[in-house]
Motif scaffolding. Structure first.
Motif, PDB file in Angstrom:
ATOM      1  N   ALA A  13       0.833  -1.188   0.000  1.00 62.85           N
ATOM      2  CA  ALA A  13       0.000   0.000   0.000  1.00 62.85           C
ATOM      3  C   ALA A  13       0.872   1.243   0.000  1.00 62.85           C
ATOM      4  N   ALA A  16       2.115   1.900  -3.479  1.00 69.43           N
ATOM      5  CA  ALA A  16       1.112   2.158  -4.501  1.00 69.43           C
ATOM      6  C   ALA A  16       1.038   3.646  -4.806  1.00 69.43           C
ATOM      7  N   SER A  44     -10.532  -0.227   1.789  1.00 73.02           N
ATOM      8  CA  SER A  44      -9.565   0.829   1.516  1.00 73.02           C
ATOM      9  C   SER A  44      -9.417   1.741   2.729  1.00 73.02           C
ATOM     10  N   ARG A 136      -8.194   7.201  -2.922  1.00 77.42           N
ATOM     11  CA  ARG A 136      -8.803   6.069  -3.600  1.00 77.42           C
ATOM     12  C   ARG A 136     -10.245   6.406  -3.973  1.00 77.42           C
ATOM     13  N   ARG A 251      -6.027  -6.047  -0.680  1.00 84.45           N
ATOM     14  CA  ARG A 251      -4.562  -6.109  -0.664  1.00 84.45           C
ATOM     15  C   ARG A 251      -4.025  -6.489  -2.047  1.00 84.45           C
ATOM     16  N   GLU A 254      -4.133  -3.332  -4.096  1.00 82.29           N
ATOM     17  CA  GLU A 254      -3.019  -2.442  -3.788  1.00 82.29           C
ATOM     18  C   GLU A 254      -1.714  -2.976  -4.381  1.00 82.29           C
TER      19      GLU A 254
END
Length: 262
Positions: A13, A16, A44, A136, A251, A254
Protein backbone atom coordinates in the motif's frame (compact mmCIF):
# COMPACT_ATOMS: atom_id res chain seq x y z
CA UNK A 1 -2.67 -13.02 -9.20
CA UNK A 2 -3.35 -15.11 -6.17
CA UNK A 3 -5.79 -13.78 -3.62
CA UNK A 4 -3.07 -14.08 -1.00
CA UNK A 5 -0.57 -12.13 -3.06
CA UNK A 6 -1.10 -9.08 -0.91
CA UNK A 7 0.00 -10.57 2.40
CA UNK A 8 2.62 -7.85 2.77
CA UNK A 9 -0.26 -5.40 2.39
CA UNK A 10 1.24 -2.53 4.38
CA UNK A 11 4.41 -2.33 2.28
CA UNK A 12 2.49 -2.68 -0.97
CA UNK A 13 0.00 0.00 0.00
CA UNK A 14 2.88 2.33 0.79
CA UNK A 15 4.39 1.69 -2.63
CA UNK A 16 1.11 2.16 -4.50
CA UNK A 17 0.33 5.42 -6.30
CA UNK A 18 -0.76 8.35 -4.17
CA UNK A 19 -4.14 8.28 -5.89
CA UNK A 20 -5.96 5.67 -7.94
CA UNK A 21 -9.38 5.05 -9.45
CA UNK A 22 -10.65 1.47 -9.24
CA UNK A 23 -13.63 0.49 -11.38
CA UNK A 24 -15.91 -2.40 -10.42
CA UNK A 25 -17.31 -3.33 -13.79
CA UNK A 26 -19.10 -6.15 -15.56
CA UNK A 27 -21.23 -6.36 -18.67
CA UNK A 28 -23.61 -8.63 -16.73
CA UNK A 29 -25.93 -7.57 -13.95
CA UNK A 30 -26.47 -9.56 -10.77
CA UNK A 31 -22.80 -10.50 -10.31
CA UNK A 32 -22.28 -8.77 -6.95
CA UNK A 33 -20.74 -5.63 -8.43
CA UNK A 34 -22.34 -3.16 -6.01
CA UNK A 35 -21.59 -5.35 -3.01
CA UNK A 36 -17.97 -5.50 -4.13
CA UNK A 37 -17.76 -1.73 -4.56
CA UNK A 38 -19.25 -0.93 -1.14
CA UNK A 39 -17.12 -3.47 0.70
CA UNK A 40 -13.89 -2.63 -1.10
CA UNK A 41 -14.33 1.06 -0.31
CA UNK A 42 -14.56 0.07 3.35
CA UNK A 43 -11.43 -2.10 3.04
CA UNK A 44 -9.57 0.83 1.52
CA UNK A 45 -10.52 2.98 4.50
CA UNK A 46 -9.19 0.29 6.84
CA UNK A 47 -5.75 1.08 5.44
CA UNK A 48 -6.23 4.69 6.47
CA UNK A 49 -7.04 5.96 2.98
CA UNK A 50 -9.80 8.51 2.49
CA UNK A 51 -12.01 6.84 -0.09
CA UNK A 52 -14.83 7.98 -2.36
CA UNK A 53 -17.42 5.45 -3.47
CA UNK A 54 -18.85 6.89 -6.70
CA UNK A 55 -22.11 5.29 -7.81
CA UNK A 56 -22.55 5.39 -11.59
CA UNK A 57 -25.43 2.90 -11.64
CA UNK A 58 -28.95 4.35 -11.76
CA UNK A 59 -30.09 1.65 -9.33
CA UNK A 60 -28.25 3.58 -6.61
CA UNK A 61 -27.20 0.46 -4.75
CA UNK A 62 -23.88 1.69 -3.36
CA UNK A 63 -25.44 4.57 -1.48
CA UNK A 64 -28.24 2.31 -0.27
CA UNK A 65 -25.74 -0.16 1.18
CA UNK A 66 -24.45 2.69 3.35
CA UNK A 67 -27.95 3.84 4.25
CA UNK A 68 -27.84 6.88 1.96
CA UNK A 69 -30.21 8.27 -0.64
CA UNK A 70 -29.51 10.98 -3.25
CA UNK A 71 -30.48 14.49 -2.22
CA UNK A 72 -32.28 15.16 -5.49
CA UNK A 73 -33.62 13.36 -8.53
CA UNK A 74 -31.82 15.12 -11.39
CA UNK A 75 -28.50 16.15 -9.88
CA UNK A 76 -25.99 13.39 -10.66
CA UNK A 77 -25.71 14.19 -14.37
CA UNK A 78 -25.01 17.85 -13.54
CA UNK A 79 -21.65 16.74 -12.16
CA UNK A 80 -20.71 15.73 -15.71
CA UNK A 81 -21.98 18.92 -17.32
CA UNK A 82 -20.13 20.82 -14.56
CA UNK A 83 -23.33 22.66 -13.67
CA UNK A 84 -22.90 21.37 -10.13
CA UNK A 85 -19.67 20.50 -8.26
CA UNK A 86 -19.39 16.87 -7.22
CA UNK A 87 -18.51 18.06 -3.73
CA UNK A 88 -22.07 19.42 -3.35
CA UNK A 89 -23.52 15.91 -3.74
CA UNK A 90 -20.96 13.85 -1.81
CA UNK A 91 -22.33 12.46 1.45
CA UNK A 92 -20.48 11.12 4.50
CA UNK A 93 -21.06 7.60 5.80
CA UNK A 94 -20.73 6.11 9.26
CA UNK A 95 -17.07 5.49 8.43
CA UNK A 96 -15.12 8.77 8.67
CA UNK A 97 -12.87 7.74 5.77
CA UNK A 98 -15.62 6.67 3.33
CA UNK A 99 -17.80 9.14 1.46
CA UNK A 100 -20.37 8.37 -1.23
CA UNK A 101 -21.30 10.23 -4.40
CA UNK A 102 -24.76 8.71 -4.91
CA UNK A 103 -26.53 8.03 -8.18
CA UNK A 104 -30.03 9.20 -9.04
CA UNK A 105 -32.42 8.66 -11.95
CA UNK A 106 -30.57 11.20 -14.13
CA UNK A 107 -27.78 8.64 -14.51
CA UNK A 108 -30.05 6.77 -16.92
CA UNK A 109 -29.51 9.56 -19.46
CA UNK A 110 -25.80 9.91 -18.79
CA UNK A 111 -24.68 8.07 -21.93
CA UNK A 112 -26.57 10.50 -24.16
CA UNK A 113 -25.36 13.41 -22.05
CA UNK A 114 -21.74 12.37 -22.46
CA UNK A 115 -22.22 12.07 -26.22
CA UNK A 116 -23.64 15.61 -26.35
CA UNK A 117 -20.81 17.00 -24.24
CA UNK A 118 -18.25 15.40 -26.55
CA UNK A 119 -15.58 15.18 -23.86
CA UNK A 120 -14.12 11.67 -24.07
CA UNK A 121 -12.23 12.01 -20.78
CA UNK A 122 -14.80 13.90 -18.73
CA UNK A 123 -15.05 11.12 -16.11
CA UNK A 124 -11.26 10.82 -15.95
CA UNK A 125 -10.89 14.57 -15.44
CA UNK A 126 -13.53 14.63 -12.70
CA UNK A 127 -11.86 11.70 -10.94
CA UNK A 128 -8.51 13.45 -11.18
CA UNK A 129 -9.98 16.55 -9.53
CA UNK A 130 -11.58 14.51 -6.75
CA UNK A 131 -8.36 12.59 -6.12
CA UNK A 132 -6.95 15.68 -4.45
CA UNK A 133 -9.24 14.84 -1.51
CA UNK A 134 -9.63 11.09 -2.05
CA UNK A 135 -6.51 8.94 -2.61
CA UNK A 136 -8.80 6.07 -3.60
CA UNK A 137 -11.93 6.36 -5.75
CA UNK A 138 -14.07 3.26 -6.24
CA UNK A 139 -16.48 3.37 -9.20
CA UNK A 140 -19.63 1.24 -9.03
CA UNK A 141 -20.28 0.92 -12.77
CA UNK A 142 -23.49 -0.08 -14.57
CA UNK A 143 -23.50 -3.23 -16.73
CA UNK A 144 -23.42 -1.39 -20.05
CA UNK A 145 -21.40 -1.16 -23.25
CA UNK A 146 -21.65 2.47 -24.29
CA UNK A 147 -19.95 5.85 -23.91
CA UNK A 148 -20.11 5.63 -20.12
CA UNK A 149 -18.27 2.29 -20.06
CA UNK A 150 -15.71 3.77 -22.47
CA UNK A 151 -15.19 6.70 -20.10
CA UNK A 152 -14.79 4.27 -17.19
CA UNK A 153 -12.03 2.48 -19.10
CA UNK A 154 -10.24 5.79 -19.68
CA UNK A 155 -10.58 6.86 -16.04
CA UNK A 156 -9.66 3.63 -14.27
CA UNK A 157 -6.22 2.67 -13.02
CA UNK A 158 -7.51 -0.85 -12.40
CA UNK A 159 -10.70 -2.69 -13.42
CA UNK A 160 -12.15 -5.36 -11.13
CA UNK A 161 -14.49 -7.80 -12.86
CA UNK A 162 -16.72 -9.90 -10.56
CA UNK A 163 -17.51 -13.23 -12.21
CA UNK A 164 -19.94 -15.76 -10.71
CA UNK A 165 -18.72 -19.29 -11.50
CA UNK A 166 -20.66 -20.17 -14.66
CA UNK A 167 -20.04 -21.00 -18.32
CA UNK A 168 -20.90 -17.39 -19.19
CA UNK A 169 -18.16 -15.95 -17.01
CA UNK A 170 -15.41 -16.38 -19.60
CA UNK A 171 -17.60 -14.69 -22.20
CA UNK A 172 -18.33 -11.77 -19.85
CA UNK A 173 -14.63 -11.34 -19.14
CA UNK A 174 -13.78 -11.41 -22.84
CA UNK A 175 -16.34 -8.67 -23.49
CA UNK A 176 -14.79 -6.47 -20.80
CA UNK A 177 -11.29 -7.05 -22.18
CA UNK A 178 -12.41 -6.15 -25.71
CA UNK A 179 -14.31 -3.09 -24.52
CA UNK A 180 -11.26 -1.71 -22.75
CA UNK A 181 -8.94 -2.52 -25.64
CA UNK A 182 -11.28 -0.78 -28.09
CA UNK A 183 -11.78 2.39 -26.06
CA UNK A 184 -8.39 3.30 -24.60
CA UNK A 185 -4.74 2.98 -25.56
CA UNK A 186 -3.69 3.00 -21.93
CA UNK A 187 -5.10 -0.46 -21.15
CA UNK A 188 -5.61 -0.43 -17.36
CA UNK A 189 -4.98 -3.82 -15.75
CA UNK A 190 -7.98 -6.11 -15.36
CA UNK A 191 -8.38 -8.29 -12.28
CA UNK A 192 -11.09 -10.99 -12.57
CA UNK A 193 -12.59 -12.14 -9.28
CA UNK A 194 -14.85 -15.12 -8.66
CA UNK A 195 -17.93 -13.89 -6.80
CA UNK A 196 -20.56 -15.82 -4.85
CA UNK A 197 -18.34 -18.90 -4.91
CA UNK A 198 -20.00 -21.95 -3.35
CA UNK A 199 -17.62 -24.88 -3.17
CA UNK A 200 -20.50 -27.23 -2.40
CA UNK A 201 -21.52 -26.94 -6.06
CA UNK A 202 -19.76 -29.08 -8.64
CA UNK A 203 -19.67 -26.37 -11.29
CA UNK A 204 -18.22 -23.86 -8.85
CA UNK A 205 -15.50 -26.30 -7.82
CA UNK A 206 -14.66 -26.92 -11.47
CA UNK A 207 -14.37 -23.22 -12.23
CA UNK A 208 -12.24 -22.69 -9.12
CA UNK A 209 -9.93 -25.51 -10.15
CA UNK A 210 -9.64 -23.97 -13.62
CA UNK A 211 -8.77 -20.53 -12.16
CA UNK A 212 -6.89 -21.21 -8.91
CA UNK A 213 -4.99 -17.91 -9.01
CA UNK A 214 -8.03 -15.63 -9.25
CA UNK A 215 -9.15 -13.95 -6.03
CA UNK A 216 -12.51 -15.25 -4.83
CA UNK A 217 -15.30 -14.06 -2.55
CA UNK A 218 -17.49 -16.85 -1.16
CA UNK A 219 -21.25 -16.99 -1.23
CA UNK A 220 -22.38 -16.15 2.30
CA UNK A 221 -25.56 -15.02 4.01
CA UNK A 222 -23.60 -12.36 5.88
CA UNK A 223 -22.90 -10.64 2.56
CA UNK A 224 -26.63 -10.48 1.90
CA UNK A 225 -27.02 -8.80 5.29
CA UNK A 226 -25.09 -5.78 3.99
CA UNK A 227 -28.23 -4.52 2.25
CA UNK A 228 -30.41 -5.28 5.27
CA UNK A 229 -28.18 -3.60 7.86
CA UNK A 230 -26.66 -0.94 5.60
CA UNK A 231 -23.17 -1.90 6.67
CA UNK A 232 -20.19 -3.57 4.98
CA UNK A 233 -19.48 -7.15 5.92
CA UNK A 234 -16.33 -6.07 7.75
CA UNK A 235 -18.53 -4.22 10.24
CA UNK A 236 -21.15 -6.96 10.54
CA UNK A 237 -18.85 -9.98 10.84
CA UNK A 238 -15.16 -9.01 10.69
CA UNK A 239 -13.95 -12.57 11.32
CA UNK A 240 -16.12 -14.16 8.63
CA UNK A 241 -14.59 -15.78 5.52
CA UNK A 242 -16.35 -13.18 3.35
CA UNK A 243 -14.85 -10.26 5.29
CA UNK A 244 -11.40 -11.83 5.08
CA UNK A 245 -11.88 -12.43 1.33
CA UNK A 246 -12.71 -8.77 0.69
CA UNK A 247 -9.69 -7.70 2.75
CA UNK A 248 -7.42 -10.05 0.80
CA UNK A 249 -8.90 -8.76 -2.46
CA UNK A 250 -8.14 -5.18 -1.50
CA UNK A 251 -4.56 -6.11 -0.66
CA UNK A 252 -4.33 -7.73 -4.10
CA UNK A 253 -5.66 -4.49 -5.60
CA UNK A 254 -3.02 -2.44 -3.79
CA UNK A 255 -0.35 -4.87 -4.96
CA UNK A 256 -1.57 -4.50 -8.54
CA UNK A 257 -1.46 -0.72 -8.25
CA UNK A 258 2.07 -0.93 -6.86
CA UNK A 259 3.09 -3.05 -9.86
CA UNK A 260 1.95 -0.25 -12.18
CA UNK A 261 4.13 2.21 -10.34
CA UNK A 262 7.22 0.00 -10.39
Amino acid sequence: MKAGAGKAGGDQAAAAPRSATIAIYSVKGGVGKTTFAANLAWCSAQLGQRTLLWDLDAAGGSGFLYGLEPRGTRLAEEVFTKDRPATKLIQPTGNPLVDVLPADESIRALDAQLMRIGKRRRLAKLAEELSADYPRIVLDCPPVLNELSAQVARAADLVIVPLPPSPLSARALDLVVREIADTTKRHPPILPVLSMLDMRRTLHRQVREAQPDWPAVPYASVVEQCAVRHQPVGEIAPASPAAKAFAMLWRAIEAKLAERRA
